[in-house]
Write a protein that holds these residues in place. Structure first.
Motif, PDB file in Angstrom:
ATOM      1  N   ILE A 167      19.799 -22.192   9.482  1.00 46.81           N
ATOM      2  CA  ILE A 167      19.335 -23.476   8.949  1.00 46.81           C
ATOM      3  C   ILE A 167      19.342 -24.552  10.030  1.00 46.81           C
ATOM      4  N   ILE A 168      20.246 -24.438  10.997  1.00 45.34           N
ATOM      5  CA  ILE A 168      20.281 -25.406  12.101  1.00 45.34           C
ATOM      6  C   ILE A 168      18.995 -25.313  12.918  1.00 45.34           C
ATOM      7  N   LYS A 169      18.518 -24.085  13.160  1.00 43.62           N
ATOM      8  CA  LYS A 169      17.278 -23.899  13.915  1.00 43.62           C
ATOM      9  C   LYS A 169      16.069 -24.399  13.124  1.00 43.62           C
ATOM     10  N   VAL A 170      16.073 -24.140  11.826  1.00 48.46           N
ATOM     11  CA  VAL A 170      14.981 -24.629  10.985  1.00 48.46           C
ATOM     12  C   VAL A 170      14.952 -26.153  10.999  1.00 48.46           C
ATOM     13  N   LEU A 171      16.128 -26.751  10.921  1.00 42.71           N
ATOM     14  CA  LEU A 171      16.230 -28.214  10.959  1.00 42.71           C
ATOM     15  C   LEU A 171      15.702 -28.784  12.277  1.00 42.71           C
ATOM     16  N   LYS A 205      25.704 -29.230   2.722  1.00 43.12           N
ATOM     17  CA  LYS A 205      26.767 -29.709   3.616  1.00 43.12           C
ATOM     18  C   LYS A 205      26.440 -29.382   5.065  1.00 43.12           C
ATOM     19  N   ILE A 206      25.920 -28.184   5.313  1.00 45.27           N
ATOM     20  CA  ILE A 206      25.557 -27.782   6.676  1.00 45.27           C
ATOM     21  C   ILE A 206      24.357 -28.579   7.174  1.00 45.27           C
ATOM     22  N   ALA A 207      23.341 -28.709   6.327  1.00 45.09           N
ATOM     23  CA  ALA A 207      22.069 -29.295   6.756  1.00 45.09           C
ATOM     24  C   ALA A 207      22.140 -30.814   6.888  1.00 45.09           C
ATOM     25  N   GLN A 208      22.845 -31.464   5.978  1.00 44.20           N
ATOM     26  CA  GLN A 208      22.820 -32.932   5.937  1.00 44.20           C
ATOM     27  C   GLN A 208      21.375 -33.420   5.901  1.00 44.20           C
TER      28      GLN A 208
END
Length: 277
Positions: A167-171, A205-208
Motif C-alpha cells: 500500500i505504501i508503493k501504491v500511495l 492506519k497504514i495509508a493515512q
C-alpha cells in the motif's frame, strides 16, 4: 522530481505509452526520458573504428527522429514539453537495455505501450513480459488503444499477503496526483463483519489516506482475470495496480488462469506492475 523512462519503437502502437506518460507528468511534474532501443545490423568485416563511426552516425539520426516523433505527440495533445530528455541505445536485447538503463539511472517507473489480446506474451509482447520478470523498476503498461484522460482513480488488486508494504508503493503513485484508491481482494476465506472492519482500520492506519476496500469471495483462482476485468468495468479506474514476484507469482497465475483458458485482456486501462519486495 520523480523520473519516468518512456519507451518507443516509433510505431503507432507505442504512442499510447507516450500519451499516458505526458498526461501523468502534467498532473505531477514528472521528468520524462523518451528512449528508443535500436538494433543495428552491420557487416562482420568492419573493423572497430568503422563500426563505431557508423554506430554514432545512426544514433544521431535516430535521436533526431525521436525528437520529431515526440514533439508531434506533444503538439497533438496541445502540451508544451517540459522536463524532458531523449536517449538512444544500440542493442539487440531491448528488454535488457531498458532494464539496465532504468536501474542504472534510478528511474521511478518505466512506461511502455502494449498490444491487444491473447495469453500473457501475446497480451504484453515479449519485451514487456521479460521486463515484468526482470526489472526492479515498476512498469506502467499502456494498452495500444488507450485514450488520454485525467488520472483520477487507482484499482489496486491484491492477494493481501504483503499489503502493509504494497500500500505504501501504491500511495507513492496515487497520492501526488490526488487519485482515489480502491483495494480489491478475492478470498476463499470469507471475512466476517468484525474481521472486515479490523482489516479496513489497519489499512487506514497504514495509508493515512482514503482507501476503499472491496473483499469478494471466490472458490479459486480459475476466473480471477475475468473477475478483475469485471471490477475494472464496474469501477472504471484510471489505472489498475498489481504486484508480481519471480517465485510466487500471483500476477502470472491470474493471466494463465485455468488449465487451457486463453483469456483476452480487453481492458483499455493502463496497468502498473510493482515487484514484490
Amino acid at each position: 522530481m520523480k523520473k519516468i523512462l518512456v519507451t518507443t519503437d516509433f510505431s503507432d502502437r507505442s504512442k499510447s505509452g507516450l500519451r499516458f506518460a505526458i498526461q501523468l507528468a502534467a498532473q505531477n511534474d514528472y521528468h520524462l526520458t523518451f528512449i528508443n532501443i535500436h538494433h543495428l545490423q552491420t557487416p562482420s568485416a568492419w573493423d572497430t573504428l568503422r563500426l563505431d563511426e557508423y554506430q554514432n552516425e545512426q544514433k544521431q539520426l535516430i535521436h533526431e527522429k525521436l525528437i520529431h516523433f515526440v514533439e508531434k505527440i506533444y503538439a497533438t495533445l496541445h502540451k508544451e514539453p517540459q522536463h524532458i530528455q531523449y536517449a538512444v541505445e544500440i542493442s539487440a536485447l531491448p528488454d535488457e537495455s531498458i532494464k539496465e538503463y532504468a536501474e542504472e539511472n534510478e528511474y521511478d517507473y518505466i512506461c511502455m505501450s502494449t498490444r491487444g489480446t491473447g495469453v500473457l506474451k501475446k497480451i504484453l509482447g515479449s519485451v514487456t513480459s521479460n521486463l515484468i520478470s526482470l526489472s526492479k523498476v515498476p512498469l506502467i503498461i499502456v494498452p495500444h488503444d488507450y485514450k488520454r484522460s485525467e488520472i483520477k482513480s487507482i484499482l489496486y488488486a491484491s492477494d493481501l499477503d504483503d499489503y502493509e508494504k504494497e500500500i505504501i508503493k501504491v500511495l507513492s503513485f496515487a497520492k501526488p496526483i490526488a487519485a482515489s484508491i480502491e483495494l480489491l481482494n478475492f478470498t476463499a476465506e470469507p471475512y466476517d463483519g468484525e474481521n472486515r472492519k479490523i482489516l479496513k482500520n489497519r489499512i487506514e492506519k497504514i495509508a493515512q489516506y482514503p482507501v476503499n476496500v472491496h473483499l469478494e469471495e471466490r472458490d479459486g483462482d480459475d476466473d480471477l482475470l475475468k473477475a478483475i476485468e469485471s471490477a475494472v468495468k464496474n469501477l472504471q479506474p484510471s489505472v489498475l495496480v498489481m504486484f508480481t514476484e519471480q517465485n510466487k507469482n500471483w500476477f502470472e497465475k491470474i493471466f494463465y488462469a485455468g488449465h487451457s483458458a486463453e483469456y483476452s485482456f480487453h481492458t483499455k486501462v493502463p496497468l502498473l506492475v510493482f515487484r514484490k519486495s
